[in-house]
Design an enzyme around this catalytic site. Structure first.
Site, mmCIF file in Angstrom:
data_model
loop_
_atom_site.group_PDB
_atom_site.id
_atom_site.type_symbol
_atom_site.label_atom_id
_atom_site.label_comp_id
_atom_site.label_asym_id
_atom_site.label_seq_id
_atom_site.Cartn_x
_atom_site.Cartn_y
_atom_site.Cartn_z
ATOM 1 N N GLU A 322 0.823 -1.241 0.079
ATOM 2 C CA GLU A 322 -0.037 -0.036 -0.013
ATOM 3 C C GLU A 322 0.870 1.445 0.031
ATOM 4 O O GLU A 322 1.840 1.352 0.756
ATOM 5 C CB GLU A 322 -0.827 0.051 1.295
ATOM 6 C CG GLU A 322 -1.943 -1.003 1.419
ATOM 7 C CD GLU A 322 -2.872 -0.788 2.658
ATOM 8 O OE1 GLU A 322 -3.933 -0.668 2.594
ATOM 9 O OE2 GLU A 322 -2.159 -0.860 3.589
ATOM 10 N N CYS A 323 0.744 2.248 -0.986
ATOM 11 C CA CYS A 323 1.285 3.236 -1.023
ATOM 12 C C CYS A 323 2.882 3.193 -0.845
ATOM 13 O O CYS A 323 3.668 2.932 -1.981
ATOM 14 C CB CYS A 323 0.842 4.402 0.099
ATOM 15 S SG CYS A 323 0.988 6.072 -0.370
ATOM 16 N N GLY A 324 3.376 3.552 0.298
ATOM 17 C CA GLY A 324 4.853 3.169 0.468
ATOM 18 C C GLY A 324 5.341 1.790 -0.085
ATOM 19 O O GLY A 324 6.400 1.487 -0.464
ATOM 20 N N LEU A 326 3.878 0.046 -2.340
ATOM 21 C CA LEU A 326 3.846 0.135 -3.640
ATOM 22 C C LEU A 326 5.161 0.654 -4.100
ATOM 23 O O LEU A 326 5.947 0.177 -5.214
ATOM 24 C CB LEU A 326 2.789 0.994 -4.315
ATOM 25 C CG LEU A 326 2.816 1.746 -5.715
ATOM 26 C CD1 LEU A 326 2.737 0.437 -6.676
ATOM 27 C CD2 LEU A 326 1.618 2.568 -5.843
ATOM 28 N N THR A 423 -1.019 -0.632 -4.695
ATOM 29 C CA THR A 423 -1.990 0.262 -4.828
ATOM 30 C C THR A 423 -1.414 1.455 -3.995
ATOM 31 O O THR A 423 -0.719 1.689 -2.922
ATOM 32 C CB THR A 423 -3.293 -0.020 -3.963
ATOM 33 O OG1 THR A 423 -3.120 -0.254 -2.537
ATOM 34 C CG2 THR A 423 -3.845 -1.485 -4.520
#
Length: 446
Positions: A322-324, A326, A423
């Site tokens: 998730e985010c970091g 990714l 994501t």
């Protein structure tokens, strides 16, 4: 468990410091306060946890649904729950402090900056109370904490100015020791820059704890049918419990307590720190939360477990970032200083840090096909806040269409390669995403 919400008149009014002062005051008075945060934030809760020995609960009806928000509230344990609001009381469209307070039927204590005002504090409180009727919000503004207020005549003037039905509940005095440093994503984490304990002790002395406890009330329970309504299931049989490796270090520190708890209910959790040089343990899948990989890009690039994750991912090990997370799974990461380092190389994207945030919103995603966190056609709600941009390969595949938010490309999120999903959206376990993830692990990634 009874509780109340500390809401601000706007962002930057001092809600976090007021919340910490209230938590310290309750703790000093012999109570067991349970901290919580309205909205999807990860950073403010870290400051709550630096003051009291309890995980801070994130309460967000968009991410969790109303039933899930109540269940998350009751995952906490204490004498009284202190909920720090987000932004100003009424700010936000799909989620606001007002909506959280209404969902939980909790009274609101308004944090007002009184540094250059006295009677105007009363006018402000009255306006915020009466505005609820204008927007048909079920909000009970029951009291005020005066931020940056002196004692003596200043304090007595504020008390006299408050209208009937709005109680004076204390003040936070002006004190440079209460300042919290910030960076691009908000305040620095509580583990890095906790508020000065002596300054917090001074602020706690001017909080009226018994008055606060007197107005607290208990929310309705989640209800007997809550599990089915919220989209999360029960717990699997012992033979079906996967082993999940959760990356846990200062580069990947954005995960909700409810996420870690749900993963432990669904499987066996083992933690791994990329920054500490840990090897990837034997596991059925890997979860990489968000955080600050841009601050530790060089260290992550040389982490042994990053090579392990890349090798196992290409062999089909399910990996969810998730985010970091990714960013860590991408091919490269370029910092704001212009330094480019190789990352895991699992997902076909090069990530560039920007000077201005690239996305900040609650999001809604629709799964194109069956993926690690959803079945085809299912909707996931989450939130995104990041300063990076991902330049993806021309043949990149995505798991989700974006119905609300920005995602990775503006209309797609969930970069997919092998059995790896990355994501920009953060999701809460009440969405059912981690139930789906663990079910995929139990089925060998299918």
């Amino acid at each position: 468990m009874k509780g109340f919400v500390l809401a601000g008149t706007s962002s930057g009014v001092g809600k976090t410091v007021a919340t910490l002062a209230v938590l310290r005051a309750l703790d000093d008075a012999g109570y067991d306060p349970q901290p919580a945060k309205a909205g999807p934030d990860f950073i403010d809760p870290s400051h709550h946890e630096a003051v009291v020995d309890a995980h801070s609960r994130s309460l967000d009806p968009w991410l969790e649904g109303e039933t899930g928000t109540r269940r998350t509230y009751y995952r906490g344990d204490g004498d009284v729950c202190v909920v720090e609001g987000m932004m100003g009381l009424y700010d936000g469209d799909v989620c606001s402090t007002a909506r959280v307070a209404a969902t939980l039927d909790l009274p609101v204590v308004l944090v007002v900056d009184a540094n250059a005002g006295m009677q105007s504090v009363g006018a402000t409180a009255l306006g915020f109370r009466e505005y609820a009727a204008e927007v048909d919000a079920d909000v009970d503004v029951a009291g005020v904490i005066a931020q940056r207020a002196h004692g003596g005549r200043h304090e007595s003037g504020i008390c006299e100015a408050l209208p009937d039905g709005i109680d004076y509940l204390g003040r936070v005095p002006p004190d440079d020791g209460l300042a919290v440093p910030d960076r691009h994503l908000g305040l620095e984490m509580g583990s890095e820059s906790p508020v000065d304990p002596a300054a917090l002790d001074r602020a706690a002395e001017t909080i009226h704890t018994e008055r606060l406890l007197g107005l607290a009330r208990a929310p309705p329970g989640p209800g007997e049918t809550a599990t089915a309504d919220a989209g999360i299931g029960g717990t699997p049989d012992a033979d079906d419990r996967p082993r999940v490796a959760v990356v846990d270090d200062t580069a990947h520190c954005f995960s909700y307590p409810s996420t870690r708890e749900r993963l432990r209910e669904l499987g066996e959790v083992v933690t791994v720190s990329l920054l500490a040089g840990d090897d990837l343990p034997a596991c059925d899948g890997v979860y990489l939360p968000g955080g600050y990989p841009e601050r530790f890009a060089a260290e992550l690039s040389s982490a042994p477990a990053l090579d392990d994750i890349a090798a196992r991912a290409t062999d089909g090990l399910p990996v969810f970032g998730e985010c970091g997370g990714l960013m860590t799974l991408a091919e490269s990461l370029t910092t704001t200083d212009g330094d480019t380092v190789e990352m895991a190389g699992v997902l076909p994207a090069d990530v560039q840090m920007e000077d201005r945030y690239q996305a900040l919103d609650h999001v809604e995603l629709m799964a194109r096909d069956r993926t690690l966190t959803a079945d085809a056609g299912e909707t996931l709600r989450g939130h995104e806040f990041h300063y990076s941009a991902a330049d993806v390969a021309g043949d990149a595949r995505f798991a989700f269409d974006v119905d609300r938010g920005d995602g990775i490309t503006g209309d797609a999120d969930g970069l997919t390669e092998y059995q790896t999903l990355g994501t920009y959206a953060h999701v809460h376990p009440e969405s059912g995403a981690f139930d789906a993830f663990c079910a995929r692990l139990s089925a060998g990634g299918r």
